[in-house]
Design a protein around this motif. Structure first.
Motif, PDB file in Angstrom:
ATOM      1  N   ASP A   1      -2.913   1.241 -11.145  1.00  0.00           N
ATOM      2  CA  ASP A   1      -4.160   1.580 -11.447  1.00  0.00           C
ATOM      3  C   ASP A   1      -4.596   0.027 -11.980  1.00  0.00           C
ATOM      4  O   ASP A   1      -4.872  -0.148 -13.116  1.00  0.00           O
ATOM      5  CB  ASP A   1      -4.517   2.614 -12.703  1.00  0.00           C
TER       6      ASP A   1
ATOM      7  N   ASP B   1      13.423   3.999 -11.096  1.00  0.00           N
ATOM      8  CA  ASP B   1      13.410   4.159 -12.259  1.00  0.00           C
ATOM      9  C   ASP B   1      13.718   2.759 -12.740  1.00  0.00           C
ATOM     10  O   ASP B   1      13.423   2.105 -13.725  1.00  0.00           O
ATOM     11  CB  ASP B   1      14.119   4.868 -12.934  1.00  0.00           C
TER      12      ASP B   1
ATOM     13  N   GLU C   1       9.738   7.975  -3.146  1.00  0.00           N
ATOM     14  CA  GLU C   1       8.382   8.315  -3.937  1.00  0.00           C
ATOM     15  C   GLU C   1       7.383   7.171  -3.939  1.00  0.00           C
ATOM     16  O   GLU C   1       7.990   5.981  -3.915  1.00  0.00           O
ATOM     17  CB  GLU C   1       8.485   8.542  -5.460  1.00  0.00           C
TER      18      GLU C   1
ATOM     19  N   GLN D   1      -6.970   3.582  -6.662  1.00  0.00           N
ATOM     20  CA  GLN D   1      -5.565   2.922  -7.130  1.00  0.00           C
ATOM     21  C   GLN D   1      -4.918   2.124  -5.865  1.00  0.00           C
ATOM     22  O   GLN D   1      -4.957   2.543  -4.643  1.00  0.00           O
ATOM     23  CB  GLN D   1      -4.840   4.169  -7.834  1.00  0.00           C
TER      24      GLN D   1
ATOM     25  N   LEU E   1      10.761   0.333 -12.176  1.00  0.00           N
ATOM     26  CA  LEU E   1       9.452   0.381 -13.189  1.00  0.00           C
ATOM     27  C   LEU E   1       9.786   0.031 -14.634  1.00  0.00           C
ATOM     28  O   LEU E   1       9.044  -0.618 -15.124  1.00  0.00           O
ATOM     29  CB  LEU E   1       9.220   2.310 -13.153  1.00  0.00           C
TER      30      LEU E   1
ATOM     31  N   ILE F   1       4.615   4.347  -5.788  1.00  0.00           N
ATOM     32  CA  ILE F   1       4.244   3.588  -6.912  1.00  0.00           C
ATOM     33  C   ILE F   1       2.606   3.678  -6.902  1.00  0.00           C
ATOM     34  O   ILE F   1       2.311   3.014  -5.789  1.00  0.00           O
ATOM     35  CB  ILE F   1       5.085   2.464  -7.254  1.00  0.00           C
TER      36      ILE F   1
ATOM     37  N   GLU G   1      -0.449   0.153 -16.387  1.00  0.00           N
ATOM     38  CA  GLU G   1      -1.211   1.412 -15.692  1.00  0.00           C
ATOM     39  C   GLU G   1      -0.382   1.730 -14.328  1.00  0.00           C
ATOM     40  O   GLU G   1      -0.992   1.547 -13.173  1.00  0.00           O
ATOM     41  CB  GLU G   1      -2.382   1.201 -15.476  1.00  0.00           C
ATOM     42  N   ILE G   2       0.622   2.311 -14.625  1.00  0.00           N
ATOM     43  CA  ILE G   2       1.679   2.698 -13.266  1.00  0.00           C
ATOM     44  C   ILE G   2       2.027   4.082 -13.477  1.00  0.00           C
ATOM     45  O   ILE G   2       2.137   4.499 -14.497  1.00  0.00           O
ATOM     46  CB  ILE G   2       2.629   1.616 -13.027  1.00  0.00           C
ATOM     47  N   GLU G   3       2.345   4.629 -12.284  1.00  0.00           N
ATOM     48  CA  GLU G   3       3.247   5.828 -12.208  1.00  0.00           C
ATOM     49  C   GLU G   3       3.659   6.157 -10.858  1.00  0.00           C
ATOM     50  O   GLU G   3       3.367   5.544  -9.636  1.00  0.00           O
ATOM     51  CB  GLU G   3       2.102   7.221 -12.660  1.00  0.00           C
ATOM     52  N   LYS G   4       4.698   6.865 -10.900  1.00  0.00           N
ATOM     53  CA  LYS G   4       5.518   7.427  -9.515  1.00  0.00           C
ATOM     54  C   LYS G   4       5.036   8.662  -9.153  1.00  0.00           C
ATOM     55  O   LYS G   4       4.799   9.701 -10.010  1.00  0.00           O
ATOM     56  CB  LYS G   4       7.082   7.109  -9.551  1.00  0.00           C
ATOM     57  N   ASN G   5       4.915   9.045  -7.951  1.00  0.00           N
ATOM     58  CA  ASN G   5       4.471  10.339  -7.326  1.00  0.00           C
ATOM     59  C   ASN G   5       4.899  10.362  -5.829  1.00  0.00           C
ATOM     60  O   ASN G   5       4.931   9.552  -5.045  1.00  0.00           O
ATOM     61  CB  ASN G   5       2.938  10.430  -7.296  1.00  0.00           C
TER      62      ASN G   5
END
Length: 471
Positions: free
Chosen positions: A116, A72, A111, A101, A75, A113, A83-87
């Motif tokens: 995009d 966190d 997780e 991506q 980020l 990252i 244009e990013i996200e964690k998964n």
């Protein structure tokens, strides 16, 4: 729960095995050191903006260890890209990666990252070959969904305009977007379409928009009239959205699907609205006239040729005056097939050979064909008029539907005379009136159910509804 661990070696080993990196030359990876931690990148060559990745990596080199103490914080402090996200779920990470991506794995984080910064190979936004206009916008949809969405968003600057994304195909995982304006769309129809798309189980949308259409329509495809309206024009799609319709876009398809639709929508063209109401009305009525002419010209002529005593003196010139060596019905069937053959040849002929093909077609289906005795000049003339009427339709599907109806009418007239023609007319009306569509609504709306205002709009080119503000 997450499918990844805090050990980067285990995460990289799992990704390499499942993505089969050693067997795919276009899957690239790079291991770098950021803030004292090992970081692994995965991206697909040809799908990534190399300049963006290069600038991000340069920025990462300036980070301190405190900037990436947890995901966190990283980020928030260490990721300048938006244009990013964690998964942490591998299936979702794999889907995002195969969509283009960039996947970023950092040692100590359980997780991934997703960045995009993808780009797709695409052609320029030029006017569609089929949906050309005399006046109006010259841009057209392309095979990239994001670009097509931007073309619509440029024309509809309304917060109530929505584009919801779905994935169809167990292997192809094709992106499908359902577009609508919230306060105009039929909510029941929208819910039905969304549930239908979500419930489709298919391996792959091989032929993109057409494959989706076949999966969505549950009924039989016996009726030749089109179930959907397709368009490659952003202005046409935007106008349909403002009318309360739903537009479905499929990635890799330059055409969009418009739902619901009726026979008047399919015959309608953009040129009707690119001119003044008087000229637009004339163009639309001319198209309606050619539509009827396409279906009934040759059957009516065949009926009169078979019964010359019904032809008044002032119309005697329409009958064949020369000797008939090949039955007229056979001449018309051969010409129907010849027109389709020339159409297929034109599609598959290189541009440099199109002129020689036109000359050859003019010789074969022209004067020499008449002199050889195969055809009479009247047969060629009326089939030429029918062909012109067919090409006046913007919809390929509608053109072929009219062709099938015409062939059925020719057969009925040949065997049953005027009773056959009447039966053919009734047959065509029944097919139009009872054509099933995915929306379940009438195919001849606004005739049934009757709506006078909408009927006026479909038949005539009326002025755009508007008001003038009083200052």
């Amino acid at each position: 729960m997450t499918d990844f661990t805090t050990n980067i070696d285990m995460n990289v080993r799992m990704m390499n095995e499942k993505l089969r990196v050693d067997r795919n030359f276009d899957i690239l990876q790079r291991d770098v050191l950021i803030g004292g931690k090992r970081t692994h990148f995965y991206f697909i060559d040809g799908f990534v903006q190399e300049e963006t990745i290069e600038k991000l990596v340069q920025f990462f080199y300036s980070l301190k260890e405190s900037d990436i103490k947890d995901i966190d914080t990283f980020l928030e402090v260490g990721m300048p890209y938006t244009e990013i996200e964690k998964n942490g779920h591998y299936d979702e990470v794999e889907k995002a990666f195969l969509s283009g991506q960039t996947v970023m794995i950092i040692d100590g984080f359980d997780e991934c990252i997703l960045i995009d910064c993808r780009t797709y190979p695409m052609r320029s936004v030029t006017e569609p070959y089929k949906d050309k206009v005399l006046r109006g916008s010259r841009d057209g949809f392309v095979e990239t969904l994001v670009c097509n969405a931007a073309l619509l968003r440029r024309r509809i600057r309304d917060s109530r305009f929505s584009m919801e994304m779905y994935t169809v195909g167990e292997r192809s995982r094709t992106d499908v977007a359902v577009c609508y304006i919230d306060d105009k769309v039929d909510k029941k129809l929208l819910e039905r379409i969304e549930n239908l798309i979500s419930s489709i189980e298919v391996e792959s949308l091989t032929m993109n928009i057409e494959s989706l259409a076949e999966c969505m329509f549950k009924g039989k495809w016996i009726n030749p009239f089109p179930k959907y309206k397709y368009s490659e024009r952003p202005d046409t799609a935007a106008a349909a959205l403002f009318d309360g319709n739903i537009v479905i876009m499929v990635d890799t398809s330059p055409a969009v699907m418009i739902i619901p639709t009726n026979v008047f929508d399919i015959i309608e063209e953009a040129d009707d609205f690119n001119f003044s109401p008087m000229i637009g009305t004339y163009i639309r009525l001319s198209r309606f006239f050619f539509t009827l002419l396409t279906v009934f010209l040759t059957p009516v002529w065949l009926l009169l040729e078979s019964n010359p005593q019904w032809v008044p003196e002032w119309l005697k010139f329409i009958t064949i005056s020369e000797d008939i060596t090949v039955p007229v019905i056979l001449q018309l069937f051969i010409l129907e097939l010849a027109v389709d053959g020339l159409k297929l040849a034109a599609v598959n002929t290189p541009g440099m050979l199109s002129t020689p093909l036109s000359i050859l077609a003019g010789i074969v289906v022209g004067e020499y064909a008449v002199e050889s005795g195969w055809f009479n000049s009247e047969s060629l003339l009326y089939m030429a008029v029918v062909t012109v009427g067919t090409y006046s339709q913007a919809s390929f599907e509608m053109g072929y539907a009219l062709k099938f109806i015409r062939i059925v009418n020719l057969i009925l007239v040949q065997f049953f005379g005027r009773i056959g023609l009447l039966a053919g007319v009734i047959f065509a009306i029944v097919l139009v009136c009872f054509n099933r569509t995915i929306s379940g609504k009438s195919y001849i709306y606004p005739v049934i159910p009757f709506n006078s205002q909408m009927f006026k709009r479909k038949i005539l080119r009326v002025r755009l509804p508007h008001k003038i503000k009083n200052n």
